[in-house]
Every structure is written in C-alpha cells, then in structure tokens.
Design an enzyme around this catalytic site. Structure first.
Site, PDB file in Angstrom:
ATOM      1  N   SER A  11     -43.599 -26.500  91.232  1.00  0.00           N
ATOM      2  CA  SER A  11     -43.695 -26.982  89.850  1.00  0.00           C
ATOM      3  C   SER A  11     -43.004 -26.033  88.869  1.00  0.00           C
ATOM      4  CB  SER A  11     -45.160 -27.186  89.466  1.00  0.00           C
ATOM      5  OG  SER A  11     -45.877 -25.975  89.647  1.00  0.00           O
ATOM      6  N   ALA A  14     -37.111 -26.763  88.576  1.00  0.00           N
ATOM      7  CA  ALA A  14     -36.439 -27.717  89.470  1.00  0.00           C
ATOM      8  C   ALA A  14     -37.360 -28.897  89.787  1.00  0.00           C
ATOM      9  CB  ALA A  14     -36.004 -27.001  90.753  1.00  0.00           C
ATOM     10  N   LYS A  36     -48.555 -24.142  94.862  1.00  0.00           N
ATOM     11  CA  LYS A  36     -49.539 -23.310  95.568  1.00  0.00           C
ATOM     12  C   LYS A  36     -50.395 -22.419  94.664  1.00  0.00           C
ATOM     13  CE  LYS A  36     -46.341 -19.613  96.873  1.00  0.00           C
ATOM     14  NZ  LYS A  36     -45.863 -18.761  97.960  1.00  0.00           N
ATOM     15  N   THR A  44     -39.819 -19.562  87.084  1.00  0.00           N
ATOM     16  CA  THR A  44     -39.387 -20.154  85.815  1.00  0.00           C
ATOM     17  C   THR A  44     -40.147 -19.557  84.633  1.00  0.00           C
ATOM     18  OG1 THR A  44     -38.838 -22.226  86.926  1.00  0.00           O
ATOM     19  CG2 THR A  44     -39.187 -22.345  84.540  1.00  0.00           C
ATOM     20  N   GLN A  48     -36.421 -14.725  81.067  1.00  0.00           N
ATOM     21  CA  GLN A  48     -36.371 -14.079  79.752  1.00  0.00           C
ATOM     22  C   GLN A  48     -35.109 -14.470  78.987  1.00  0.00           C
ATOM     23  OE1 GLN A  48     -36.843  -9.831  80.119  1.00  0.00           O
ATOM     24  NE2 GLN A  48     -38.969  -9.981  80.776  1.00  0.00           N
ATOM     25  N   GLY A  50     -32.406 -16.563  79.128  1.00  0.00           N
ATOM     26  CA  GLY A  50     -32.164 -17.917  78.649  1.00  0.00           C
ATOM     27  C   GLY A  50     -31.302 -18.754  79.564  1.00  0.00           C
ATOM     28  N   GLU A 116     -25.062 -11.713  78.057  1.00  0.00           N
ATOM     29  CA  GLU A 116     -25.562 -10.937  79.200  1.00  0.00           C
ATOM     30  C   GLU A 116     -24.387 -10.510  80.065  1.00  0.00           C
ATOM     31  OE1 GLU A 116     -29.089 -12.591  81.193  1.00  0.00           O
ATOM     32  OE2 GLU A 116     -29.339 -13.877  79.465  1.00  0.00           O
ATOM     33  N   HIS A 241     -31.717  -6.991  90.211  1.00  0.00           N
ATOM     34  CA  HIS A 241     -31.522  -6.879  88.752  1.00  0.00           C
ATOM     35  C   HIS A 241     -31.478  -5.391  88.412  1.00  0.00           C
ATOM     36  CE1 HIS A 241     -31.926  -7.349  84.466  1.00  0.00           C
ATOM     37  NE2 HIS A 241     -31.881  -8.660  84.591  1.00  0.00           N
ATOM     38  N   ARG A 288     -24.004  -8.122  87.298  1.00  0.00           N
ATOM     39  CA  ARG A 288     -25.221  -7.497  87.802  1.00  0.00           C
ATOM     40  C   ARG A 288     -25.030  -6.691  89.093  1.00  0.00           C
ATOM     41  NH1 ARG A 288     -29.727 -11.948  87.082  1.00  0.00           N
ATOM     42  NH2 ARG A 288     -29.365 -11.624  84.860  1.00  0.00           N
ATOM     43  N   HIS A 349     -34.419  -9.588  92.646  1.00  0.00           N
ATOM     44  CA  HIS A 349     -34.586 -10.497  91.510  1.00  0.00           C
ATOM     45  C   HIS A 349     -34.304 -11.950  91.866  1.00  0.00           C
ATOM     46  CE1 HIS A 349     -34.532 -11.713  87.320  1.00  0.00           C
ATOM     47  NE2 HIS A 349     -33.308 -12.159  87.423  1.00  0.00           N
ATOM     48  N   ARG A 384     -24.759 -14.208  91.402  1.00  0.00           N
ATOM     49  CA  ARG A 384     -24.990 -15.182  90.324  1.00  0.00           C
ATOM     50  C   ARG A 384     -24.700 -14.577  88.956  1.00  0.00           C
ATOM     51  NH1 ARG A 384     -29.643 -16.270  86.960  1.00  0.00           N
ATOM     52  NH2 ARG A 384     -30.790 -14.693  88.121  1.00  0.00           N
ATOM     53  N   SER A 389     -29.010 -19.743  86.479  1.00  0.00           N
ATOM     54  CA  SER A 389     -29.949 -20.314  87.454  1.00  0.00           C
ATOM     55  C   SER A 389     -30.740 -21.482  86.874  1.00  0.00           C
ATOM     56  CB  SER A 389     -30.912 -19.223  87.924  1.00  0.00           C
ATOM     57  OG  SER A 389     -31.931 -19.800  88.672  1.00  0.00           O
ATOM     58  N   LEU A 390     -31.253 -21.305  85.665  1.00  0.00           N
ATOM     59  CA  LEU A 390     -31.988 -22.400  85.021  1.00  0.00           C
ATOM     60  C   LEU A 390     -31.031 -23.578  84.844  1.00  0.00           C
ATOM     61  CD1 LEU A 390     -33.911 -20.219  82.396  1.00  0.00           C
ATOM     62  CD2 LEU A 390     -34.888 -21.281  84.441  1.00  0.00           C
TER      63      LEU A 390
HETATM   64  P1  FAD Z   1     -39.729 -21.530  90.602  1.00  0.00           P
HETATM   65  O1  FAD Z   1     -39.707 -21.586  89.153  1.00  0.00           O
HETATM   66  O2  FAD Z   1     -39.975 -20.208  91.226  1.00  0.00           O
HETATM   67  O3  FAD Z   1     -40.844 -22.545  91.113  1.00  0.00           O
HETATM   68  C1  FAD Z   1     -41.207 -22.582  92.480  1.00  0.00           C
HETATM   69  C2  FAD Z   1     -42.491 -23.355  92.607  1.00  0.00           C
HETATM   70  O4  FAD Z   1     -42.782 -23.616  93.984  1.00  0.00           O
HETATM   71  C3  FAD Z   1     -43.717 -22.621  92.067  1.00  0.00           C
HETATM   72  O5  FAD Z   1     -44.495 -23.562  91.385  1.00  0.00           O
HETATM   73  C4  FAD Z   1     -44.432 -22.158  93.339  1.00  0.00           C
HETATM   74  O6  FAD Z   1     -45.801 -21.958  93.181  1.00  0.00           O
HETATM   75  C5  FAD Z   1     -44.139 -23.330  94.263  1.00  0.00           C
HETATM   76  N1  FAD Z   1     -44.232 -23.055  95.698  1.00  0.00           N
HETATM   77  C6  FAD Z   1     -43.566 -22.112  96.407  1.00  0.00           C
HETATM   78  N2  FAD Z   1     -43.904 -22.190  97.719  1.00  0.00           N
HETATM   79  C7  FAD Z   1     -44.801 -23.207  97.827  1.00  0.00           C
HETATM   80  C8  FAD Z   1     -45.531 -23.773  98.909  1.00  0.00           C
HETATM   81  N3  FAD Z   1     -45.438 -23.293 100.160  1.00  0.00           N
HETATM   82  N4  FAD Z   1     -46.364 -24.806  98.651  1.00  0.00           N
HETATM   83  C9  FAD Z   1     -46.520 -25.290  97.395  1.00  0.00           C
HETATM   84  N5  FAD Z   1     -45.862 -24.788  96.335  1.00  0.00           N
HETATM   85  C10 FAD Z   1     -45.007 -23.763  96.551  1.00  0.00           C
HETATM   86  N6  FAD Z   1     -32.666 -17.420  85.335  1.00  0.00           N
HETATM   87  C11 FAD Z   1     -31.923 -17.820  84.283  1.00  0.00           C
HETATM   88  O7  FAD Z   1     -31.082 -18.711  84.411  1.00  0.00           O
HETATM   89  N7  FAD Z   1     -32.115 -17.230  83.065  1.00  0.00           N
HETATM   90  C12 FAD Z   1     -33.018 -16.246  82.845  1.00  0.00           C
HETATM   91  O8  FAD Z   1     -33.167 -15.772  81.742  1.00  0.00           O
HETATM   92  C13 FAD Z   1     -33.798 -15.798  83.950  1.00  0.00           C
HETATM   93  N8  FAD Z   1     -34.682 -14.779  83.808  1.00  0.00           N
HETATM   94  C14 FAD Z   1     -35.485 -14.453  84.856  1.00  0.00           C
HETATM   95  C15 FAD Z   1     -36.457 -13.475  84.686  1.00  0.00           C
HETATM   96  C16 FAD Z   1     -37.338 -13.181  85.710  1.00  0.00           C
HETATM   97  C17 FAD Z   1     -38.388 -12.128  85.523  1.00  0.00           C
HETATM   98  C18 FAD Z   1     -37.230 -13.861  86.942  1.00  0.00           C
HETATM   99  C19 FAD Z   1     -38.172 -13.566  88.060  1.00  0.00           C
HETATM  100  C20 FAD Z   1     -36.227 -14.809  87.135  1.00  0.00           C
HETATM  101  C21 FAD Z   1     -35.355 -15.114  86.100  1.00  0.00           C
HETATM  102  N9  FAD Z   1     -34.364 -16.068  86.257  1.00  0.00           N
HETATM  103  C22 FAD Z   1     -33.598 -16.452  85.192  1.00  0.00           C
HETATM  104  C23 FAD Z   1     -34.251 -16.839  87.486  1.00  0.00           C
HETATM  105  C24 FAD Z   1     -34.929 -18.209  87.274  1.00  0.00           C
HETATM  106  O9  FAD Z   1     -36.088 -18.026  86.492  1.00  0.00           O
HETATM  107  C25 FAD Z   1     -35.315 -18.854  88.578  1.00  0.00           C
HETATM  108  O10 FAD Z   1     -34.251 -18.793  89.487  1.00  0.00           O
HETATM  109  C26 FAD Z   1     -35.694 -20.307  88.349  1.00  0.00           C
HETATM  110  O11 FAD Z   1     -36.692 -20.392  87.367  1.00  0.00           O
HETATM  111  C27 FAD Z   1     -36.180 -20.926  89.650  1.00  0.00           C
HETATM  112  O12 FAD Z   1     -36.718 -22.175  89.376  1.00  0.00           O
HETATM  113  P2  FAD Z   1     -37.274 -23.038  90.584  1.00  0.00           P
HETATM  114  O13 FAD Z   1     -37.872 -24.253  89.995  1.00  0.00           O
HETATM  115  O14 FAD Z   1     -36.233 -23.184  91.616  1.00  0.00           O
HETATM  116  O15 FAD Z   1     -38.406 -22.110  91.244  1.00  0.00           O
HETATM  117  C1  SIN Z   2     -32.503 -11.475  82.284  1.00  0.00           C
HETATM  118  O1  SIN Z   2     -33.001 -11.889  81.248  1.00  0.00           O
HETATM  119  O2  SIN Z   2     -31.971 -10.374  82.411  1.00  0.00           O
HETATM  120  C2  SIN Z   2     -32.542 -12.348  83.500  1.00  0.00           C
HETATM  121  C3  SIN Z   2     -31.491 -13.355  83.393  1.00  0.00           C
HETATM  122  C4  SIN Z   2     -31.225 -13.999  84.722  1.00  0.00           C
HETATM  123  O3  SIN Z   2     -31.806 -13.658  85.741  1.00  0.00           O
HETATM  124  O4  SIN Z   2     -30.353 -14.877  84.727  1.00  0.00           O
END
Ligand code: FAD
Ligand code: SIN
Length: 521
Positions: A11, A14, A36, A44, A48, A50, A116, A241, A288, A349, A384, A389-390
């Site tokens: 959740s 994605a 989970k 997500t 930070q 954007g 960035e 990171h 990075r 990261h 990356r 990523s978002l």
């Molecule tokens: P997630 O947001 O990680 O969601 C995964 C979901 O799957 C969670 O709900 C989790 O609980 C669930 N899950 C996992 N395994 C299971 C399972 N076995 N059963 C059930 N549920 C499960 N990217 C950017 O583009 N810009 C940014 O500024 C940025 N800043 C960041 C800062 C930090 C501190 C971090 C950690 C990452 C950052 N990133 C950034 C990267 C970006 O946030 C992530 O790559 C992106 O949010 C991933 O989204 P997602 O939906 O793929 O996964």
């Molecule tokens: C950050 O804010 O430095 C993280 C950005 C990212 O992972 O894309």
C-alpha cells in the site's frame, strides 16, 4: 479463501495508485490490497525530496531530464523507457494533485522547485521535506472513498500461488493465481485467489542493517517472485544514499535529503576540508553513486566513521521553512544547524534492479504484474537519478491499469489447495531469528557494501549458504511468522545481490568492484 478480481500486495505509491485507477474505472470489480503493517507504512511515507517532473518547458525541458537520467544510469538505462516515463510524468502528477495531494508553491503561485544530485535544473516538486507522507495521505484518502477497494492491514503475503501449487492446472504457461496470506494478528494462513496479482511490495533496504528504509523493506515481493521463477535482474545495483544522519546507536538512519545539498550545503571532512570538488565538477550535486563512493574513499583514507554536512552558511529561516522535519530531527539530536555541522554517512537506500517487467508492468509469469521499487523497468540503469522513483511508480501504475483495462483477465475456476502447515508445531524462537538477521546484515554490510571485491563476494556466498541452510531447516519445522518469512526473503535477496554482483564484469554507476579495474587498465 477470498476471491477477488485484483490482488495488490503493498500500500505504497505503486499499489495505491494502481488500485485507485482500477477501482474508479471498474466499479463492479473488486480490489483487495494486503499490506503487512499499518496501511500507511511504506518507503513512500518517508520520501523527502519529491518528484522530478518537467512542468515548464520554457525553463526546463524533457530533453534535459532525459539526459540527466541517462547520465546517472551510466549507459544501462533503456532509452525508450526513460523517454516514456519522463514525458508521461506531468500528466500522472496532475492526477495525483486532482486526488488531493498538495505541493509547495512560491509567492507567485508557481511550484517551488528543488534540485538534487545529478539534475541540471530545478525540477523537484515537493511538500516541505515530507513529500511522501503527503502523497501517501492523499492516496489513502482517495482509496477509502472507493467502495470496491478493501485494504487489509497487518496481512503478510507469504508466497505467490503458481502452477507449482495447483496440480490440476491445464495451462503449460507459468501463471499466478493469487497468494497465501498470513493474518498477522490471528496467526492464521489463508488463500486469496485472484484473476490478476500486482506486486507493489517495495524495496530491500533492511538487508543492510544500516539503511534509510523503514522495517517493512525486506524485499518480500522480489523473493516471492524469484521463488515463483520470475526473472529478476540488476540486483547488483544497490543505491547507497550519501547523507544519512550518523547516529551512534540504532540501525535505521534518518535521511538528510539530497535537496539540502541542492539548497547549498557542503560536504566536509572532520578537518573542514570540502572534498567533493576533488572528485567531480558538480561537487556535492554529482549523482548519488559518485558522492557515496567519494565519501567511502574519504572514510577509508581517514579511518573516520562519518563526514559532515555544513549548512551554517545557509539562510536559516528559509531552511526551516523548506526542511522543517530535518531541522527538528537535528535539534532533537542536539545539532543546531546554524552552528553545528551534521554528521552524515552513506546508508543503503534504494534498489535499482528487481523483478523484470515490460512497459505494461508484466513480469515473466502470466497474470503477475509488478510496480514500484520492487521492479526493474530499465528506467534507472546502473544508478537511479534522485526523485525518479515516485515518478516511475506513478507512470507504471498507469501503464498496468491501461493494459489490464484493455485485457481484462479471465476468471479462473481452478482449485487452489490450502496452505499446508502440518508438522510445523515448534513455536518461533525469536532469538534465533534475530541472531541470523544480525549475522546476515553484518555480512552484507562488510562484504557487499559500496566498494566490493570478488574475494569478499565469494566469502559472502559461503557464509550466506550456512545461514540459508539453518533458516530453511527452521522454516520447515516452525510455525510461520512474519519475522521468519522476512528473514528467509532477505536471504533470497542477498543471494541475488551477491550472485549478480559476481556476474558483472564492468563497473557501472552504483556498482564498483575493485577487481574489475584490472580489466579496464
Ligand atoms: P513502498 O512505498 O515501500 O510500499 C511497499 C508496500 O508493500 C508497503 O505497504 C509494505 O508494507 C508492503 N509489503 C511489503 N512486503 C509485503 C508482504 N510480504 N505482504 C504484504 N505487504 C507487503 N523517491 C523519490 O522519487 N523521491 C524522494 O524524495 C524519495 N525520498 C526517499 C526518502 C526515503 C527515506 C526513502 C526510504 C526512500 C525515498 N525515495 C524517494 C524512494 C521512494 O520513496 C520509494 O522507492 C517508493 O516510495 C517506493 O514505493 P512502492 O510503492 O514501490 O513501495
Ligand atoms: C532525498 O530526498 O534525498 C531522497 C530522494 C530520492 O531518494 O530520490
């Protein structure tokens, strides 16, 4: 057993984006999201900096964003994918705003754009320094308004159901029929049968003890897909990171956003020397991989545990307004950024590789799709670009939605056997799991870090095999728990990272193996 049209695992941005789109378009179809932890817990939520988007083609251009992405990816990006994601980004971003996500604007009402590492222009839209929390809030609010979406928090996906489980499957093609789910509060395992399954399970940061990721990032989706025989690639490209807050105690590391360097902060060693201009003409705003490898080199030369981020010359009021969360976290740690340098160190990261998908998010297993950080789309190549990523998750969630809208999966009447857990009566021995987890994380940190070599990688495989055998034995005779499954998944992921590292003979982007230097020389 539950039957649904679409099962979504995760959740974060994605899983929620896909679900909202599908639910709006097909009010008669059901979407079940298992997640989970609490429904908002995800990588997500902690984003930070954007979302990188070209919004004004006069001040910026798609061409420049594409070039920056390709440069960061060091020759290994898929150019077609880069082109599509960057050009479709603005449209997807506007949808996100229509669903209620707010982004900062300046005094003229224009988006306040950040910068960035690796970006040649200011193009990062953000909500203060808590962009991810704002996106997650808006998406959850939207999902709750749609009655055909059911969110099941504290439900852990253990394994995908494929032909291997379904003995009477008439299909010769490898297909996915849903997943086995652990209700974490009741300790009960049940089946969710689905016409189509989406893995949106996020990253792997916890494989390394020292990470910016929250505890959910254990690579479950990648490990499940691997066990289901889906193709997994580019696992050697773990992104570190450069600037996680250095804390003496504790593993999870608070991120000091790259946007702080975009705002003008300098990296210094303990003697105050600003070292980044020696490594790259873009200095602190090099991509990075370069900044992390440079810090690693500085630390190896000096024997220090961390370097520093100097913000003392910056406008403090503007800093507080842009980065309130970072400012407060530093204050809590008795770091007054007006006077003190922030101690920082690289931390794991992001994973640039993962489950291989085509432009419609299809994996190599039929009816199994994947989106977000668990995937390898070809956008990131060897490294990356920040804040891509978002963006990638938004665009691919849309692509999968579009594909499935035009190719609605058929209902299957296949019989799925229940999960077998006979003979697994021994209660979880938490201490053993914790011990093996610590050993695994130490192994990955010490042998499979920013700079690698073949001798260490081979040693890592040998040690990992020992941990693997012990945990597999334990898995067979023990009652299934979340922490045991996560450990098993992290072992699978570590194997993939090490084996794919050994297979790479050329250093690219975030992958640096000193034994490959001989080949270049
Ligand atoms: P997630 O947001 O990680 O969601 C995964 C979901 O799957 C969670 O709900 C989790 O609980 C669930 N899950 C996992 N395994 C299971 C399972 N076995 N059963 C059930 N549920 C499960 N990217 C950017 O583009 N810009 C940014 O500024 C940025 N800043 C960041 C800062 C930090 C501190 C971090 C950690 C990452 C950052 N990133 C950034 C990267 C970006 O946030 C992530 O790559 C992106 O949010 C991933 O989204 P997602 O939906 O793929 O996964
Ligand atoms: C950050 O804010 O430095 C993280 C950005 C990212 O992972 O894309």
């Amino acid at each position: 057993m539950i039957s649904t049209d679409f099962l979504v695992i995760g959740s974060g941005i994605a899983g929620l984006t896909f679900s909202v789109k599908m639910a709006e378009k097909f009010p008669d179809k059901t979407i079940v999201i298992v997640t989970k932890a609490s429904e908002d817990e995800s990588n997500t939520k902690y984003a930070q900096g954007g979302v990188a988007i070209v919004l004004d083609e006069e001040k910026d251009s798609f061409k420049k964003h594409i070039e920056d992405t390709l440069k960061a990816g060091d020759g290994l990006c898929n150019k077609g994918v880069v082109d599509t994601v960057i050009k479709e980004g603005p449209q997807r971003f506007k949808e996100l705003m229509l669903w209620g996500a707010n982004f900062d604007v300046d005094g003229n009402g224009d988006f306040d754009l950040g910068k960035e590492g690796g970006h040649s222009e200011y193009r990062i839209v953000h909500h203060k320094d808590i962009t991810g929390a704002e996106i997650e809030r808006a998406l959850l609010q939207k999902a709750h308004q749609l009655s055909n979406i059911t969110i099941m928090p504290y439900h852990f996906a253990i394994d995908l159901i494929t032909n291997h489980h379904v003995k009477d499957s008439s299909s010769s093609e490898l297909s996915c029929y849903g997943a086995y789910i652990l209700d974490q509060k009741e300790g009960r395992i049940f089946t969710i049968k689905s016409n189509s399954t989406l893995l949106a399970s996020g990253g792997i940061g916890r494989v390394y003890g020292h990470t910016t990721n929250p505890v959910i990032a254990t690579g479950d989706g990648i490990a499940m897909a691997y066990r289901a025989k889906a193709k997994i690639s580019d696992m050697e490209f773990v992104q570190f990171h450069p600037t996680a807050l250095y804390e003496l105690h504790g593993e999870s590391s608070f991120l000091i956003s790259e946007a702080v360097r975009g705002f003008g902060a300098y990296l210094r060693n303990k003697d105050g020397y600003r070292f980044m201009p020696d490594y790259d003409e873009r200095a602190e705003l090099a991509s990075r991989d370069i900044v992390s490898q440079s810090i690693d080199n500085e630390l190896k030369k000096s024997g220090d545990t961390h370097v520093f981020l100097d913000c003392t010359h910056l406008d403090i009021d503007a800093f507080k307004s842009h980065f309130p969360n970072i400012y407060n976290k530093c204050m809590e740690n008795h770091i007054d950024i007006q006077r003190d340098w922030i101690p920082v160190v690289p931390a794991s990261h992001y994973l640039c590789g993962g489950i291989e998908v085509d432009p419609s998010g299809r994996t190599t297993v039929a009816n199994l799709f994947a989106c977000g950080e668990c995937t390898r789309t070809g956008l990131h190549g060897a490294n990356r670009l920040a804040s891509n990523s978002l963006l990638e998750a938004l665009v691919y969630a849309h692509n999968i939605y579009k594909y499935l809208s035009e190719n609605l999966p058929k209902t299957t009447d296949i019989h799925i056997p229940q999960w077998k857990d006979e003979g697994t009566t021994i209660a979880e021995e938490h201490v053993l799991i914790q011990h093996n987890l610590r050993e695994l994380q130490a192994l990955m940190r010490d042998y499979v870090g920013i700079v690698r070599n073949n001798r260490r990688l081979k040693k890592a495989i040998k040690r990992l095999d020992l941990i693997y055998n012990e945990v597999e034995e334990f898995y067979k005779e023990t009652k299934i728990t979340t922490s045991l499954c996560e450990l098993r998944n992290m072992i699978n992921v570590s194997h993939l990272i090490i084996n794919q590292s050994l297979a790479r003979k050329e250093n690219k982007g975030g992958y640096f193996n000193i034994d490959n230097l001989d080949i270049i020389l």
